[in-house]
Design an enzyme around this catalytic site. Structure first.
Site, PDB file in Angstrom:
ATOM      1  N   CYS A 238       8.163  13.726 -14.660  1.00 48.78           N
ATOM      2  CA  CYS A 238       8.881  13.938 -13.411  1.00 48.78           C
ATOM      3  C   CYS A 238       8.977  15.422 -13.096  1.00 48.78           C
ATOM      4  O   CYS A 238       9.237  16.229 -13.985  1.00 48.78           O
ATOM      5  CB  CYS A 238      10.272  13.319 -13.500  1.00 48.78           C
ATOM      6  SG  CYS A 238      11.118  13.372 -11.922  1.00 48.78           S
TER       7      CYS A 238
ATOM      8  N   CYS B 152      16.502   5.069 -10.346  1.00 50.79           N
ATOM      9  CA  CYS B 152      15.751   6.182  -9.778  1.00 50.79           C
ATOM     10  C   CYS B 152      16.688   7.389  -9.718  1.00 50.79           C
ATOM     11  O   CYS B 152      17.193   7.731  -8.651  1.00 50.79           O
ATOM     12  CB  CYS B 152      15.320   5.730  -8.387  1.00 50.79           C
ATOM     13  SG  CYS B 152      13.944   6.630  -7.720  1.00 50.79           S
TER      14      CYS B 152
ATOM     15  N   ALA C 227       0.847  -1.209   0.000  1.00 50.76           N
ATOM     16  CA  ALA C 227       0.000   0.000   0.000  1.00 50.76           C
ATOM     17  C   ALA C 227       0.871   1.244   0.000  1.00 50.76           C
ATOM     18  O   ALA C 227       0.765   2.111   0.859  1.00 50.76           O
ATOM     19  CB  ALA C 227      -0.945  -0.010   1.191  1.00 50.76           C
ATOM     20  N   GLY C 228       1.771   1.314  -0.973  1.00 52.88           N
ATOM     21  CA  GLY C 228       2.566   2.527  -1.161  1.00 52.88           C
ATOM     22  C   GLY C 228       1.851   3.429  -2.141  1.00 52.88           C
ATOM     23  O   GLY C 228       0.616   3.447  -2.221  1.00 52.88           O
TER      24      GLY C 228
ATOM     25  N   GLY D 267       1.514   3.274  -5.373  1.00 50.08           N
ATOM     26  CA  GLY D 267       0.677   2.577  -6.345  1.00 50.08           C
ATOM     27  C   GLY D 267      -0.436   1.787  -5.679  1.00 50.08           C
ATOM     28  O   GLY D 267      -1.601   1.877  -6.070  1.00 50.08           O
TER      29      GLY D 267
ATOM     30  N   ALA E 202       3.461  -9.591   3.792  1.00 47.59           N
ATOM     31  CA  ALA E 202       3.513 -10.940   3.214  1.00 47.59           C
ATOM     32  C   ALA E 202       4.894 -11.544   3.410  1.00 47.59           C
ATOM     33  O   ALA E 202       5.905 -10.878   3.188  1.00 47.59           O
ATOM     34  CB  ALA E 202       3.207 -10.867   1.723  1.00 47.59           C
TER      35      ALA E 202
HETATM   36  C1  LIG Z   1      13.281   9.272  -2.863  1.00 48.71           C
HETATM   37  C2  LIG Z   1      12.331   9.058  -3.981  1.00 48.71           C
HETATM   38  C3  LIG Z   1      11.671  10.157  -4.498  1.00 48.71           C
HETATM   39  C4  LIG Z   1      10.776   9.995  -5.547  1.00 48.71           C
HETATM   40  N1  LIG Z   1      10.181  11.099  -6.049  1.00 48.71           N
HETATM   41  C5  LIG Z   1       9.286  10.959  -7.050  1.00 48.71           C
HETATM   42  C6  LIG Z   1       8.625  12.099  -7.570  1.00 48.71           C
HETATM   43  O1  LIG Z   1       8.869  13.225  -7.154  1.00 48.71           O
HETATM   44  N2  LIG Z   1       7.735  11.917  -8.557  1.00 48.71           N
HETATM   45  C7  LIG Z   1       7.452  10.685  -9.042  1.00 48.71           C
HETATM   46  O2  LIG Z   1       6.633  10.573  -9.926  1.00 48.71           O
HETATM   47  N3  LIG Z   1       8.061   9.582  -8.574  1.00 48.71           N
HETATM   48  C8  LIG Z   1       8.970   9.686  -7.594  1.00 48.71           C
HETATM   49  N4  LIG Z   1       9.598   8.568  -7.116  1.00 48.71           N
HETATM   50  C9  LIG Z   1       9.378   7.273  -7.787  1.00 48.71           C
HETATM   51  C10 LIG Z   1       8.090   6.527  -7.367  1.00 48.71           C
HETATM   52  O3  LIG Z   1       6.960   7.329  -7.621  1.00 48.71           O
HETATM   53  C11 LIG Z   1       8.085   6.144  -5.910  1.00 48.71           C
HETATM   54  O4  LIG Z   1       9.183   5.303  -5.664  1.00 48.71           O
HETATM   55  C12 LIG Z   1       6.804   5.413  -5.491  1.00 48.71           C
HETATM   56  O5  LIG Z   1       6.725   5.409  -4.088  1.00 48.71           O
HETATM   57  C13 LIG Z   1       6.732   4.009  -6.022  1.00 48.71           C
HETATM   58  O6  LIG Z   1       5.465   3.489  -5.724  1.00 48.71           O
HETATM   59  P1  LIG Z   1       5.207   1.928  -5.516  1.00 48.71           P
HETATM   60  O7  LIG Z   1       3.785   1.807  -5.113  1.00 48.71           O
HETATM   61  O8  LIG Z   1       5.677   1.159  -6.679  1.00 48.71           O
HETATM   62  O9  LIG Z   1       6.168   1.519  -4.298  1.00 48.71           O
HETATM   63  P2  LIG Z   1       6.181   2.064  -2.833  1.00 48.71           P
HETATM   64  O10 LIG Z   1       5.553   3.405  -2.731  1.00 48.71           O
HETATM   65  O11 LIG Z   1       7.577   1.897  -2.366  1.00 48.71           O
HETATM   66  O12 LIG Z   1       5.241   1.061  -2.035  1.00 48.71           O
HETATM   67  C14 LIG Z   1       5.552  -0.280  -1.814  1.00 48.71           C
HETATM   68  C15 LIG Z   1       4.690  -0.768  -0.670  1.00 48.71           C
HETATM   69  O13 LIG Z   1       4.791  -2.190  -0.584  1.00 48.71           O
HETATM   70  C16 LIG Z   1       4.923  -2.546   0.755  1.00 48.71           C
HETATM   71  N5  LIG Z   1       5.574  -3.857   0.864  1.00 48.71           N
HETATM   72  C17 LIG Z   1       6.854  -4.192   0.547  1.00 48.71           C
HETATM   73  N6  LIG Z   1       7.060  -5.482   0.819  1.00 48.71           N
HETATM   74  C18 LIG Z   1       5.897  -5.976   1.305  1.00 48.71           C
HETATM   75  C19 LIG Z   1       5.489  -7.233   1.778  1.00 48.71           C
HETATM   76  N7  LIG Z   1       6.321  -8.277   1.835  1.00 48.71           N
HETATM   77  N8  LIG Z   1       4.217  -7.377   2.208  1.00 48.71           N
HETATM   78  C20 LIG Z   1       3.348  -6.329   2.186  1.00 48.71           C
HETATM   79  N9  LIG Z   1       3.685  -5.108   1.753  1.00 48.71           N
HETATM   80  C21 LIG Z   1       4.945  -4.933   1.316  1.00 48.71           C
HETATM   81  C22 LIG Z   1       5.738  -1.419   1.376  1.00 48.71           C
HETATM   82  O14 LIG Z   1       5.568  -1.415   2.784  1.00 48.71           O
HETATM   83  C23 LIG Z   1       5.135  -0.210   0.682  1.00 48.71           C
HETATM   84  O15 LIG Z   1       4.013   0.266   1.384  1.00 48.71           O
HETATM   85  C24 LIG Z   1      10.508   8.694  -6.073  1.00 48.71           C
HETATM   86  C25 LIG Z   1      11.192   7.609  -5.541  1.00 48.71           C
HETATM   87  C26 LIG Z   1      12.082   7.775  -4.508  1.00 48.71           C
HETATM   88  C27 LIG Z   1      12.793   6.562  -3.951  1.00 48.71           C
END
Ligand SMILES: Cc1cc2nc3c(=O)[nH]c(=O)nc-3n(C[C@H](O)[C@H](O)[C@H](O)COP(=O)(O)OP(=O)(O)OC[C@H]3O[C@@H](n4cnc5c(N)ncnc54)[C@H](O)[C@@H]3O)c2cc1C
Length: 430
Positions: free
Chosen positions: A353, A159, A9-10, A12, A78
């Site tokens: 971006c 990244c 629940a990040g 996405g 998980a």
């Molecule tokens: C420092 C930084 C700044 C960024 N800035 C931008 C920006 O300005 N604009 C932009 O468009 N993008 C940006 N990004 C890129 C991207 O948008 C982000 O990384 C975004 O948070 C990715 O979303 P996600 O849902 O894929 O992963 P995440 O947001 O990382 O979410 C992953 C989720 O999965 C959960 N998870 C992991 N393992 C497990 C498990 N085993 N069981 C259950 N849950 C689990 C985690 O706890 C987390 O809640 C940035 C990235 C970083 C690292």
């Protein structure tokens, strides 16, 4: 009745849950499995690291929002996905079964691939909000005792935007504290040139970012392989186009923040047919895993091939807006399957971006990711800093209210002339 599980629940996964919920029938059951019950807005982490935001300001309690929306939240996380059995074993030993699974687990941070890298060793990180809080203490120590700074992204990272962003924010924060004159800064990156960004550049990102670095007296080393990091010293091999070492550098530092390479999280790593060798979820154009067609992948956890050959491995970024289009396509496709139809929605995957510098910034839009492109646009100005604050506010509002999209967000994106970010298009079912 269908059981749908969103894993992660990040950025996405949380909007995935809201968007999916809006498309489900009353009898369907939606469960979110996450590590913990809160959401932190990762793009604001660079601000946390220099004290411009507190962790609380960018964190949302998901338990109450999810409950209000009728979504079950399991915060245990998980331990392992078992796609052959349509089942996930959670960290407390219980399990959850599903008819459809959407994996949104983001990245596992591969600090271990470079000796001495990472917040448990010798460099800071902004990838997680708790890392950014730790980096803030290191920043405060730098303020008290200024010295050289090394920032950037190591080989295999995908990244690069946040690495540039943090570097410029640090420069701005140090200037505000009147300490910048005592802090020589070097940017170290595996990219073959400044502004490559894992996308072979977008518009004139090379020119814009090089000029910004020159303006701010930030030196750089490209094609840089970080071989190890000792306390207060980084070892870097600068390579030629054929990968041979051109020059070895020893860079002393008082503060360092380096983006690591990403890989898939342990709960999915090494599952035959589900992931590639680095643990990223393989998907077709409908966001669906080819081996397990009831499993979808969205966000940083999905496999995207690099845009071209580079001397050192340079991954493709998955930005927030690109992830939003993956979310919309996945919600459409699962809704179609529930109606007995075939999936047809394809995410646009355009890279957008906003790289904030703390006082101004650079924005780019690349569509498609691989050049030549239909849209290949980069721009700079104070408006980027304001737009980034807008992005933060609207996104956090969206998560707090449990809505996948808001009127204000549409308005804001339209004002930027980039309203089609969430576009998906339909293709004939295969
Ligand atoms: C420092 C930084 C700044 C960024 N800035 C931008 C920006 O300005 N604009 C932009 O468009 N993008 C940006 N990004 C890129 C991207 O948008 C982000 O990384 C975004 O948070 C990715 O979303 P996600 O849902 O894929 O992963 P995440 O947001 O990382 O979410 C992953 C989720 O999965 C959960 N998870 C992991 N393992 C497990 C498990 N085993 N069981 C259950 N849950 C689990 C985690 O706890 C987390 O809640 C940035 C990235 C970083 C690292």
């Amino acid at each position: 009745m269908a059981k749908i599980v969103v894993l992660g629940a990040g950025l996405g996964g949380s909007i995935m849950a809201y968007e999916m919920k809006a498309k489900l029938r009353a009898e369907d059951q939606l469960t979110v499995v996450n590590l913990g019950a809160s959401y932190s807005f990762v793009p604001s982490n660079p601000w946390v690291a220099v004290g411009w935001r507190s962790a609380d300001e960018i964190t949302v309690d998901l338990a109450s929002v999810m409950k209000k929306k009728g979504i079950e939240l399991k915060p245990q996380g998980a331990q392992r996905v078992h796609p052959d059995e349509n089942r996930i074993v959670l960290n407390d030993g219980t399990d959850v079964d599903y008819d459809y699974l959407i994996i949104a687990t983001g990245p596992d941070l591969a600090f271990d691939e470079v000796p001495g890298l990472g917040p448990e060793a010798n460099t800071q990180s902004i990838c997680q909000t708790d890392h950014a809080v730790q980096a803030r203490y290191a920043f405060e120590a730098l303020e008290k005792s200024p010295g050289p700074v090394v920032t950037g992204a190591v080989q295999g990272a995908s990244c690069y935007g946040p690495a540039y962003e943090f570097t410029f924010i640090l420069d701005t924060a140090l200037r505000q504290k009147k300490k910048r004159d005592q802090v020589p800064m070097t940017f170290v990156t595996a990219e073959p040139y400044i502004g490559h960004l894992g996308l072979d550049g977008v518009g004139d990102t090379k020119g814009l970012l090089e000029r910004a670095m020159r303006d701010r007296h930030i030196k750089w080393i490209t094609n840089a392989k970080v071989t190890k990091v000792e306390p207060r010293k980084m070892f870097v091999d600068e390579v030629n186009d054929d990968g041979t070492v051109k020059q070895s550098h020893e860079l002393p530092f008082a503060f360092s923040m380096m983006l690591p390479a990403f890989k898939g999280v342990p709960a999915v790593l090494g599952i035959e047919g589900l992931t590639n060798p680095r643990g990223f979820i393989t998907i077709d154009k409908y966001q669906r895993n080819p081996t397990y067609p009831n499993v979808f992948g969205i966000g940083v956890c999905v496999a995207i091939p690099p845009v071209g050959k580079t001397p050192l491995p340079v991954g493709v970024p998955k930005t927030g807006f690109m992830i939003e289009s993956m979310v919309t396509a996945t919600a459409e496709n699962i809704a179609a399957l529930l109606k007995g139809e075939e999936p047809r929605a394809v995410a646009t995957w355009n890279a957008v971006c906003l790289a904030d510098f703390g006082d101004q910034g650079i924005a780019f839009v690349a569509q498609p990711q691989i050049p030549p492109r239909n849209v290949n646009w980069a721009s700079e100005g104070k408006w980027v800093h304001i737009a980034k604050i807008g992005f933060e506010k609207f996104f956090l509002h969206k998560i707090r209210s449990g809505r996948s999209e808001t009127f204000y967000e549409n308005l804001f994106l339209e004002a930027l002339g980039i309203k089609k970010l969430k576009d998906v298009h339909l293709e004939a079912a295969e």
